[in-house]
Scaffold this active site. Structure first.
Site, PDB file in Angstrom:
ATOM      1  N   LYS A  99      -6.971 -31.378 -20.369  1.00  0.00           N
ATOM      2  CA  LYS A  99      -6.699 -31.052 -18.846  1.00  0.00           C
ATOM      3  C   LYS A  99      -7.038 -32.445 -17.933  1.00  0.00           C
ATOM      4  O   LYS A  99      -8.201 -32.567 -17.850  1.00  0.00           O
ATOM      5  CB  LYS A  99      -7.416 -29.881 -18.718  1.00  0.00           C
ATOM      6  CG  LYS A  99      -7.227 -29.129 -17.120  1.00  0.00           C
ATOM      7  CD  LYS A  99      -7.946 -27.893 -17.002  1.00  0.00           C
ATOM      8  CE  LYS A  99      -7.516 -27.304 -15.526  1.00  0.00           C
ATOM      9  NZ  LYS A  99      -6.116 -27.484 -15.390  1.00  0.00           N
TER      10      LYS A  99
ATOM     11  N   THR B 258      -0.914 -27.315 -11.586  1.00  0.00           N
ATOM     12  CA  THR B 258      -2.066 -27.499 -10.616  1.00  0.00           C
ATOM     13  C   THR B 258      -2.550 -29.049 -10.361  1.00  0.00           C
ATOM     14  O   THR B 258      -1.789 -29.820 -10.987  1.00  0.00           O
ATOM     15  CB  THR B 258      -3.426 -27.076 -11.019  1.00  0.00           C
ATOM     16  OG1 THR B 258      -3.823 -27.604 -12.260  1.00  0.00           O
ATOM     17  CG2 THR B 258      -3.429 -25.582 -11.395  1.00  0.00           C
TER      18      THR B 258
ATOM     19  N   ASN C  80      -3.171 -19.727 -11.595  1.00  0.00           N
ATOM     20  CA  ASN C  80      -3.347 -19.012 -12.933  1.00  0.00           C
ATOM     21  C   ASN C  80      -2.393 -17.665 -12.974  1.00  0.00           C
ATOM     22  O   ASN C  80      -2.481 -17.045 -12.102  1.00  0.00           O
ATOM     23  CB  ASN C  80      -4.699 -18.724 -13.215  1.00  0.00           C
ATOM     24  CG  ASN C  80      -4.861 -18.276 -14.610  1.00  0.00           C
ATOM     25  OD1 ASN C  80      -4.306 -17.583 -15.249  1.00  0.00           O
ATOM     26  ND2 ASN C  80      -6.053 -18.958 -15.172  1.00  0.00           N
TER      27      ASN C  80
ATOM     28  N   GLY D 243      -7.300 -25.556 -10.862  1.00  0.00           N
ATOM     29  CA  GLY D 243      -7.043 -24.745  -9.863  1.00  0.00           C
ATOM     30  C   GLY D 243      -7.534 -23.474  -9.794  1.00  0.00           C
ATOM     31  O   GLY D 243      -7.748 -22.838  -8.681  1.00  0.00           O
TER      32      GLY D 243
ATOM     33  N   HIS E 262     -12.464 -26.348 -20.000  1.00  0.00           N
ATOM     34  CA  HIS E 262     -11.088 -26.372 -20.448  1.00  0.00           C
ATOM     35  C   HIS E 262     -11.213 -27.326 -21.608  1.00  0.00           C
ATOM     36  O   HIS E 262     -12.107 -27.971 -21.861  1.00  0.00           O
ATOM     37  CB  HIS E 262     -10.407 -26.671 -19.305  1.00  0.00           C
ATOM     38  CG  HIS E 262      -9.934 -25.610 -18.392  1.00  0.00           C
ATOM     39  ND1 HIS E 262     -10.538 -25.450 -17.200  1.00  0.00           N
ATOM     40  CD2 HIS E 262      -8.721 -24.796 -18.386  1.00  0.00           C
ATOM     41  CE1 HIS E 262     -10.143 -24.131 -16.767  1.00  0.00           C
ATOM     42  NE2 HIS E 262      -8.821 -24.020 -17.531  1.00  0.00           N
TER      43      HIS E 262
END
Length: 232
Positions: free
Chosen positions: A135, A73, A98, A141, A131
């Site tokens: 990340k 992403t 995903n 995304g 997350h």
């Protein structure tokens, strides 16, 4: 199935482990610093790298005529270029924010809920994603895909990160230790809240979905999504 792994971080290593367990072989793997194996021998490529490397990796596969599944992403400003290249090369390409089967079912549930909630203006909808600390992009995304599903059935004009603007869908992004991925959609009114959550416990769900997509794509031509793979 002979697989090239473009990106060999935590996701790439999880995909390798599960692919080998399924009887597939890894004929090529690469990172930003190094590569090993024979890329041209691959029947399909699976790409989980970084926003900076994704376009080059996808282009490399399409130019070589190797079907490619990409889950990186943060590079989607170049997505139309990759679509055009795929069409020009008569290639095979799946991008998904995903690849988890559960998340893709969640996307469909989210769109259905947004359509159901659309007449009830007293509810204000928001999206939250959490997350791991590594990340790089925010929002995720996956959160953007969720937001886009809501906007199809909403009076809101766009989404923004950490906003309180009246006609804008707010996405909140949090980074915490060892969180694989949690996404929460909430409809809040003065009298109650309706919410639903997808929580990933490991990377295996993403890896299994990516392998499933690669198996599905191998002998096809065109540009597809996980909706095509899962027939939803």
């Amino acid at each position: 199935m002979k697989i090239a792994l473009l990106g060999y971080g935590k996701m790439g290593k999880t995909i390798e482990k599960l692919a080998l367990e399924k009887g597939h072989s890894i004929v090529f793997k690469s990172t930003l610093e190094s590569s090993e194996g024979n890329f041209e021998a691959a029947e399909v490529a699976i790409e989980f790298s970084s926003p900076e490397a994704a376009v080059e990796n996808i282009s490399k596969a399409l130019q070589a005529g190797i079907p490619i599944v990409s889950g990186t992403t943060g590079w989607l400003d170049k997505y139309s270029e990759m679509v055009n290249l795929c069409e020009k090369r008569n290639g095979s390409f799946i991008y998904a924010s995903n690849f988890s089967v559960g998340v893709n079912l969640f996307f469909s549930i989210n769109e259905y809920a947004a359509k159901l909630m659309a007449p009830w203006k007293e509810y204000d909808v928001s999206v939250e994603e959490i997350h791991h600390l590594e990340k790089k992009d925010a929002p995720s995304g996956t959160a953007i895909t969720i937001a886009e599903g809501i906007l199809k059935h909403s009076d809101k004009k766009d989404w923004k990160l950490n906003t309180s603007e009246e006609n804008t869908l707010n996405i909140t992004a949090k980074r915490e230790e060892d969180i694989k991925g949690t996404h929460i959609v909430s409809y809040n009114s003065e009298v109650d809240t309706i919410s639903f959550t997808h929580q990933a416990y490991s990377r295996e769900g993403f890896a299994k979905g990516a392998i499933l997509a690669a198996e599905w794509l191998k002998d096809k031509k065109g540009i597809f999504t996980m909706k095509d793979v899962l027939s939803i």
